[in-house]
Design a protein around this motif. Structure first.
Motif, short mmCIF file in Angstrom:
data_model
loop_
_atom_site.label_atom_id
_atom_site.label_comp_id
_atom_site.label_asym_id
_atom_site.label_seq_id
_atom_site.Cartn_x
_atom_site.Cartn_y
_atom_site.Cartn_z
N TYR A 161 12.91 1.01 39.52
CA TYR A 161 13.08 0.40 38.20
C TYR A 161 11.85 -0.40 37.79
CZ TYR A 161 17.85 2.04 38.03
OH TYR A 161 18.96 2.86 37.99
N GLY A 162 10.66 0.18 38.06
CA GLY A 162 9.41 -0.46 37.66
C GLY A 162 9.02 -1.66 38.50
N ALA A 176 14.47 4.34 47.62
CA ALA A 176 14.55 4.32 46.15
C ALA A 176 13.16 4.22 45.54
CB ALA A 176 15.40 3.13 45.70
N ASN A 177 12.85 5.20 44.68
CA ASN A 177 11.51 5.32 44.09
C ASN A 177 11.65 5.89 42.68
OD1 ASN A 177 8.58 5.20 44.43
ND2 ASN A 177 8.62 7.43 44.45
N PHE A 178 12.49 5.26 41.86
CA PHE A 178 12.86 5.85 40.58
C PHE A 178 13.16 4.76 39.56
CE2 PHE A 178 16.81 4.68 42.48
CZ PHE A 178 17.65 4.38 41.42
N GLY A 179 13.28 5.17 38.29
CA GLY A 179 13.86 4.32 37.26
C GLY A 179 12.88 3.54 36.40
N GLY A 195 9.78 9.15 39.37
CA GLY A 195 10.09 8.82 40.75
C GLY A 195 11.17 9.68 41.35
N SER A 196 11.66 9.25 42.50
CA SER A 196 12.64 10.03 43.25
C SER A 196 13.55 9.09 44.05
CB SER A 196 11.95 10.99 44.22
OG SER A 196 11.09 11.87 43.54
N ILE A 197 14.57 9.67 44.64
CA ILE A 197 15.38 8.94 45.61
C ILE A 197 15.87 9.91 46.68
CG2 ILE A 197 17.53 9.20 44.28
CD1 ILE A 197 18.30 6.38 45.38
N MET A 198 15.73 9.49 47.92
CA MET A 198 16.34 10.20 49.05
C MET A 198 17.58 9.40 49.46
SD MET A 198 14.92 13.07 49.99
CE MET A 198 16.10 13.14 51.33
N ALA A 242 24.12 6.23 38.71
CA ALA A 242 24.29 6.02 37.27
C ALA A 242 24.68 4.59 36.96
CB ALA A 242 25.34 6.99 36.73
N ARG A 243 25.50 3.97 37.81
CA ARG A 243 25.93 2.60 37.53
C ARG A 243 24.79 1.59 37.65
NH1 ARG A 243 30.86 4.34 40.08
NH2 ARG A 243 30.21 3.51 42.10
N THR A 244 23.71 1.97 38.36
CA THR A 244 22.54 1.08 38.39
C THR A 244 21.61 1.34 37.22
OG1 THR A 244 21.12 2.53 39.73
CG2 THR A 244 22.64 1.06 40.91
N GLY A 245 21.86 2.40 36.45
CA GLY A 245 21.06 2.68 35.27
C GLY A 245 20.26 3.96 35.32
N SER A 246 20.34 4.71 36.42
CA SER A 246 19.56 5.94 36.55
C SER A 246 20.02 7.00 35.55
CB SER A 246 19.70 6.51 37.96
OG SER A 246 19.10 7.79 38.05
#
Length: 354
Positions: free
Chosen positions: A174-175, A202-205, A235-238, A264-268
């Motif tokens: 998330y930046g 976590a590497n996304f958003g 970004g990505s997420i594993m 999705a609930r975190t905003g992705s």
């Protein structure tokens, strides 16, 4: 080692279900995790290893599956994993350009443990996942070496450090500074008590999308950060899911698909350039490598029990992502690139999360 401050220490309670004693993937008995972190100037990367059980995994495989939420990723081993429905090596997570090195090291470790591989039996299927950490890490240096992977494999534990460690060292979320996080949920069913554990790299958003318990925390941070520029999410997420729930590989795959509800609930929004991949296993049944004389017996839950697992994996995924943000530390890496830590910003701007 000082206790890390996790998302619950900010009075954020995620979901309705109870957690395991550690609130980590290692609440699933037998599961351990190891990190090797590389942090030296423009090298900000690492390796994370996940062991499903403490025996010989090649000789005693476990039920497994994988699911691709968005396929902009470079995993290894998931084709055979999905075809056969079992996993026979630990799972190694690292950066994108180190997948080959990780696989080579994992193969060497399995050959050392199993001299019959490639002689009296077949080969072995290494499982490796990745995210791209090139913003903070000089990924072209390919700093991860085989000895780092083997060290992570041989030094796993149930007490797992989170944040800017292991394969999460150079990641963004998330930046902000991203990394490694984990959580668990306990399911009380008529026939027993079971655990689902989740870990994420976590590497996304985009920051503006960050949501915590339906509160638009990211928008508030964007307003407070005078120099913030939202970038396109590439970004990505594993995600790794472990459980002791007795399930078939089909049922497990259905559970893995529900991790997206937590994201999705975190905003992705699961963006176009994101490699969002889930690998999961159940420790409830061990499948012998050598064919026994009698048919195998694999216990599975009834489909009516699946909703509990769906809720559990979604909640644990959501909390694992939030634990990444809560524990990650500010990192400066390649070319002076840096990302602030979420925990520093909410303290600086006195932001309430509940």
């Amino acid at each position: 080692m000082l206790k890390q401050k996790r998302i619950r220490d900010y009075h954020v309670q995620v979901g309705e279900m109870g957690t395991g004693p550690r609130n980590m993937i290692t609440d699933v008995e037998g599961v351990t995790v190891g990190h090797v972190t590389l942090s030296d100037g423009d090298v900000q990367t690492g390796v994370t290893a996940v062991l499903p059980h403490q025996g010989n995994l090649f000789q005693e495989k476990v039920i497994a599956s994988s699911h691709v939420i968005n396929g902009f990723g470079k995993t290894m081993g998931t084709i055979q994993l999905n075809e056969l429905g079992t996993i026979e090596t630990p799972i190694v997570l690292t950066n994108t350009l180190s997948v080959g090195t990780a696989a080579e090291a994992l193969i060497e470790e399995m050959l050392d443990q199993n001299p019959e591989i490639g002689r009296t039996t077949g080969t072995v299927n290494p499982i490796v996942g990745e995210c791209n950490d090139m913003f903070l890490n000089d990924i072209r240096k390919r700093a991860v070496q085989k000895e780092h992977v083997i060290e992570a494999l041989r030094n796993t534990t149930v007490d797992v450090k989170e944040g800017s460690v292991g394969s999460g060292r150079g990641m963004l979320c998330y930046g902000l500074k991203g990394g490694f996080g984990t959580a668990s949920r306990v399911m009380e069913l008529e026939h027993g008590t079971y655990t689902i554990g989740v870990l994420v790299v976590a590497n996304f958003g985009n920051l503006a999308d960050l949501t915590i318990n339906s509160k638009k925390v990211g928008r508030t941070l964007v307003e407070r950060l005078s120099n913030h520029e939202d970038e396109k999410d590439k970004g990505s997420i594993m995600i790794v899911v472990a459980t002791d729930l007795p399930v078939s590989e089909r049922q497990l795959n259905r559970i893995l698909k529900r991790t997206v509800t937590g994201l999705a609930r975190t905003g992705s929004i699961v963006s176009n350039g994101s490699g969002d991949v889930v690998i999961g296993f159940s420790t409830a049944t061990r499948i012998p490598h050598e064919k026994p004389a009698s048919p195998l017996t694999v216990q599975t839950i009834h489909e009516e029990d699946m909703d509990s697992a769906f809720r559990a994996v979604g909640e644990a995924t959501e909390e694992a992502v939030l634990n990444v943000l809560a524990t990650a530390e500010h990192v400066t890496g390649r070319d002076g690139n840096e990302r602030p830590a979420f925990k520093d910003l909410i303290e600086e701007f006195d932001i309430e999360l509940v």
